[in-house]
Design a protein around this motif. Sequence first.
Motif, PDB file in Angstrom:
ATOM      1  N   ILE A  21      12.684  13.350   7.052  1.00 34.92           N
ATOM      2  CA  ILE A  21      13.999  13.976   6.886  1.00 34.92           C
ATOM      3  C   ILE A  21      14.958  13.550   7.997  1.00 34.92           C
ATOM      4  O   ILE A  21      16.099  13.197   7.747  1.00 34.92           O
ATOM      5  CB  ILE A  21      13.829  15.512   6.847  1.00 34.92           C
ATOM      6  N   PHE A  64      -0.655  19.296   2.971  1.00 33.20           N
ATOM      7  CA  PHE A  64      -0.368  20.658   2.480  1.00 33.20           C
ATOM      8  C   PHE A  64      -1.506  21.133   1.588  1.00 33.20           C
ATOM      9  O   PHE A  64      -1.987  22.256   1.689  1.00 33.20           O
ATOM     10  CB  PHE A  64       0.925  20.680   1.646  1.00 33.20           C
ATOM     11  N   LEU A  79       9.222  27.116   4.699  1.00 32.98           N
ATOM     12  CA  LEU A  79      10.013  26.244   3.833  1.00 32.98           C
ATOM     13  C   LEU A  79      11.309  26.919   3.413  1.00 32.98           C
ATOM     14  O   LEU A  79      12.365  26.280   3.353  1.00 32.98           O
ATOM     15  CB  LEU A  79       9.180  25.825   2.625  1.00 32.98           C
ATOM     16  N   LEU A 100      15.021  25.532   4.034  1.00 42.98           N
ATOM     17  CA  LEU A 100      16.037  25.409   2.985  1.00 42.98           C
ATOM     18  C   LEU A 100      17.299  26.201   3.351  1.00 42.98           C
ATOM     19  O   LEU A 100      18.399  25.828   2.966  1.00 42.98           O
ATOM     20  CB  LEU A 100      15.472  25.879   1.640  1.00 42.98           C
ATOM     21  N   ASP A 101      17.115  27.263   4.113  1.00 43.21           N
ATOM     22  CA  ASP A 101      18.279  28.035   4.542  1.00 43.21           C
ATOM     23  C   ASP A 101      19.026  27.365   5.685  1.00 43.21           C
ATOM     24  O   ASP A 101      20.178  27.656   5.935  1.00 43.21           O
ATOM     25  CB  ASP A 101      17.858  29.442   4.995  1.00 43.21           C
ATOM     26  N   MET A 132      20.322  24.634   6.005  1.00 41.68           N
ATOM     27  CA  MET A 132      21.518  23.903   5.603  1.00 41.68           C
ATOM     28  C   MET A 132      22.760  24.685   6.017  1.00 41.68           C
ATOM     29  O   MET A 132      23.800  24.121   6.281  1.00 41.68           O
ATOM     30  CB  MET A 132      21.501  23.686   4.094  1.00 41.68           C
ATOM     31  N   ASN A 138      19.068  29.965  -0.496  1.00 42.13           N
ATOM     32  CA  ASN A 138      20.001  28.868  -0.717  1.00 42.13           C
ATOM     33  C   ASN A 138      20.280  28.726  -2.220  1.00 42.13           C
ATOM     34  O   ASN A 138      19.483  28.182  -2.975  1.00 42.13           O
ATOM     35  CB  ASN A 138      19.358  27.594  -0.156  1.00 42.13           C
ATOM     36  N   ASP A 150      22.418  26.978  -3.965  1.00 47.48           N
ATOM     37  CA  ASP A 150      22.586  25.629  -4.517  1.00 47.48           C
ATOM     38  C   ASP A 150      21.238  25.050  -4.922  1.00 47.48           C
ATOM     39  O   ASP A 150      21.067  24.517  -6.007  1.00 47.48           O
ATOM     40  CB  ASP A 150      23.222  24.704  -3.473  1.00 47.48           C
ATOM     41  N   ILE A 151      20.276  25.148  -4.005  1.00 46.86           N
ATOM     42  CA  ILE A 151      18.961  24.567  -4.260  1.00 46.86           C
ATOM     43  C   ILE A 151      18.248  25.362  -5.350  1.00 46.86           C
ATOM     44  O   ILE A 151      17.646  24.776  -6.256  1.00 46.86           O
ATOM     45  CB  ILE A 151      18.091  24.581  -2.977  1.00 46.86           C
ATOM     46  N   TYR A 211      22.191  17.186  -2.595  1.00 45.58           N
ATOM     47  CA  TYR A 211      22.088  17.973  -1.356  1.00 45.58           C
ATOM     48  C   TYR A 211      21.259  17.297  -0.265  1.00 45.58           C
ATOM     49  O   TYR A 211      20.865  17.948   0.703  1.00 45.58           O
ATOM     50  CB  TYR A 211      21.521  19.366  -1.655  1.00 45.58           C
ATOM     51  N   ARG A 242      18.167  14.359   1.206  1.00 44.58           N
ATOM     52  CA  ARG A 242      16.709  14.222   1.241  1.00 44.58           C
ATOM     53  C   ARG A 242      16.047  15.458   1.812  1.00 44.58           C
ATOM     54  O   ARG A 242      15.003  15.902   1.343  1.00 44.58           O
ATOM     55  CB  ARG A 242      16.370  13.049   2.151  1.00 44.58           C
ATOM     56  N   ARG A 243      16.658  15.989   2.875  1.00 44.90           N
ATOM     57  CA  ARG A 243      16.108  17.153   3.567  1.00 44.90           C
ATOM     58  C   ARG A 243      15.779  18.275   2.585  1.00 44.90           C
ATOM     59  O   ARG A 243      14.661  18.780   2.533  1.00 44.90           O
ATOM     60  CB  ARG A 243      17.141  17.620   4.597  1.00 44.90           C
ATOM     61  N   ASN A 244      16.784  18.645   1.805  1.00 42.07           N
ATOM     62  CA  ASN A 244      16.597  19.775   0.903  1.00 42.07           C
ATOM     63  C   ASN A 244      15.663  19.435  -0.247  1.00 42.07           C
ATOM     64  O   ASN A 244      14.941  20.297  -0.734  1.00 42.07           O
ATOM     65  CB  ASN A 244      17.950  20.269   0.403  1.00 42.07           C
ATOM     66  N   ILE A 279      13.080  17.338  -0.109  1.00 45.16           N
ATOM     67  CA  ILE A 279      11.689  17.339   0.380  1.00 45.16           C
ATOM     68  C   ILE A 279      11.201  18.772   0.574  1.00 45.16           C
ATOM     69  O   ILE A 279      10.108  19.139   0.125  1.00 45.16           O
ATOM     70  CB  ILE A 279      11.549  16.510   1.677  1.00 45.16           C
ATOM     71  N   TYR A 280      12.029  19.610   1.204  1.00 47.68           N
ATOM     72  CA  TYR A 280      11.615  20.998   1.407  1.00 47.68           C
ATOM     73  C   TYR A 280      11.501  21.757   0.085  1.00 47.68           C
ATOM     74  O   TYR A 280      10.635  22.622  -0.064  1.00 47.68           O
ATOM     75  CB  TYR A 280      12.567  21.724   2.360  1.00 47.68           C
ATOM     76  N   ALA A 281      12.390  21.457  -0.861  1.00 47.59           N
ATOM     77  CA  ALA A 281      12.306  22.132  -2.164  1.00 47.59           C
ATOM     78  C   ALA A 281      10.970  21.797  -2.831  1.00 47.59           C
ATOM     79  O   ALA A 281      10.300  22.670  -3.389  1.00 47.59           O
ATOM     80  CB  ALA A 281      13.474  21.722  -3.054  1.00 47.59           C
ATOM     81  N   ASP A 288       8.191  20.877  -1.269  1.00 44.66           N
ATOM     82  CA  ASP A 288       7.148  21.555  -0.485  1.00 44.66           C
ATOM     83  C   ASP A 288       7.075  23.029  -0.863  1.00 44.66           C
ATOM     84  O   ASP A 288       5.986  23.613  -0.979  1.00 44.66           O
ATOM     85  CB  ASP A 288       7.451  21.454   1.023  1.00 44.66           C
TER      86      ASP A 288
END
Lengths: 323, 323
Positions: free
Chosen positions: A90, A119, A147, A151-152, A154, B31, B33-34, B106, B108-110, B112-114, B116
Amino acid sequence: MANKIWKSYPQLGEKLDLTTDYIHQAVKINNLDISSMIIDLTSGGKMLRPAFFLLFSDFGENKKTTAELIPLAASLEILHVATLIHDDVIDDSPLRRSQPTIHTKYGRRNAIYAGDYLFTLYFELISRNLADNNDILRNALSMKKILIGELDQMLINFNVKATTDMYLTEISGKTAELFSLSATMGAIVSGGNQELTERCKGIGHDIGMAFQIIDDILDFSNSVQTGKPVHEDLKNGVYSLPYILGLEAGNKQLIEVLSKDKLSADDDLKATNIVVDEGYLNQAKDIAQGYTKRALTEIDKLPKNTSQRVLKAVVKKLINRIK
Amino acid sequence: MANKIWKSYPQLGEKLDLTTDYIHQAVKINNLDISSMIIDLTSGGKMLRPAFFLLFSDFGENKKTTAELIPLAASLEILHVATLIHDDVIDDSPLRRSQPTIHTKYGRRNAIYAGDYLFTLYFELISRNLADNNDILRNALSMKKILIGELDQMLINFNVKATTDMYLTEISGKTAELFSLSATMGAIVSGGNQELTERCKGIGHDIGMAFQIIDDILDFSNSVQTGKPVHEDLKNGVYSLPYILGLEAGNKQLIEVLSKDKLSADDDLKATNIVVDEGYLNQAKDIAQGYTKRALTEIDKLPKNTSQRVLKAVVKKLINRIK
């Protein structure tokens, strides 16, 4: 060989060595390049999460044998490494512990799948070793909060209106949750009652909060030791506590610098100087100290034994890194 | 509303609608949006994995109620969507089901976490609903093979010496594993004996193998419907079965084109023509047909009921997409 921070605690160091061996045997993928990188990532690190788990498993009424504890200690480090690998993708971090990251060497594809694999391995170790203990299973799933926390996050990035509360909530979900989970799992497997388990959970949380704030502060002053580029986070709009304290105090110069679209090295230096000169760095240190103090007070209320003494010493050692 | 492919099977369609509702209630992240993107991804898809799970849960001696089955059906779709989100990051795919992907919208960060987060939710649903059934738990972890399969895939990409065996092994670990898991879990929760469970596992595997080969073939001829750019995989060095059959047959022209460092649109067209004209595409269709036939033969041996008839009809429908 266990990390040098455990040199004064040979018994714990030995258990951590067994944990490392266990992890290496549990990682079973045909791709030798990836498996050797995973093995490197799970060797020589501080292994704080398994260490705290092992220490906290020494306070209940029904202690487990080392052989029973090792798979769970291993699972916590595996979960931690899974999050590290994904975080590095990331943030596009080139280095981790002064070594090239997986995505740098073998691409994003393999790094993402390697994290996913770990995981899964975490859940496998938990469920194989504790499927009969619903308390543990429920707690193991509390890593979901990590996680959700990410996600929060952001909401906080590139936000010059970020507040201390937002920052603390974020690191609470990110770092503190896994420390808290390690402590809670230790308390539960040792047969700790509700009161003990709640106390350990709180201590783990406070240690995690202090640890993350301390880490942020160290990032400030030392990039060589951690193998990370200086203030990379700042450029990515991830503000650590010293900056947020300045922003929240309404420091106009700091708000001006950090509001820029792209930060130059000069801007970086300017922001740093403001944070140091105006005392925001010291305020951050005080907050870390506060969490540490509360943890130490609560550790004093745990059953008195070697693990309790080691726990106190380790927590003091962590805070002393910024003294 | 369930996807139109279930129009002729209203009872199943209704259960799939309940599964979708369940997923939407299970996804709990602040979040918005996600969470709305995750909800979109779990709405209107074919939901093949939950559908097969529900159908296969109708053959054992101790059938469960719909209410008991829904969380598990949901978990399988959640696992599938988790892998889709990560795959899209890895392939940097701009679209999924004709909609922008999470990482495109949104970052790569979101994404990848989404992914996970959804992996974790999968384990949560499995363990909360079946922690007492070790068979299910063990099988649920078989999704680890999916990731091991992906990590091994590095061996096949950009490899003009890739063989059919390598390809089949790869899709076996990737797609077939999750279909097989859906079928196996269905058999186990319905109280199926060893023989029935093994049969369902094999059928699920064969359906999955056929499904992936068919999907690869469809990608060949139709990019609009799937929302994917034409032959994107080929440019990324991911060869689907028709190409691999040509490479394995030692087709010199094809080897020459695919050995190039960077494929132009012309090269793409040339490779496509070779694969069609030399009959490699038809060979691939025959292989998909072979898996389908074996699945149908085995489905015939299952207890005769409505689910068995629906299963046959759906499997035939899937293969008819390439006729």
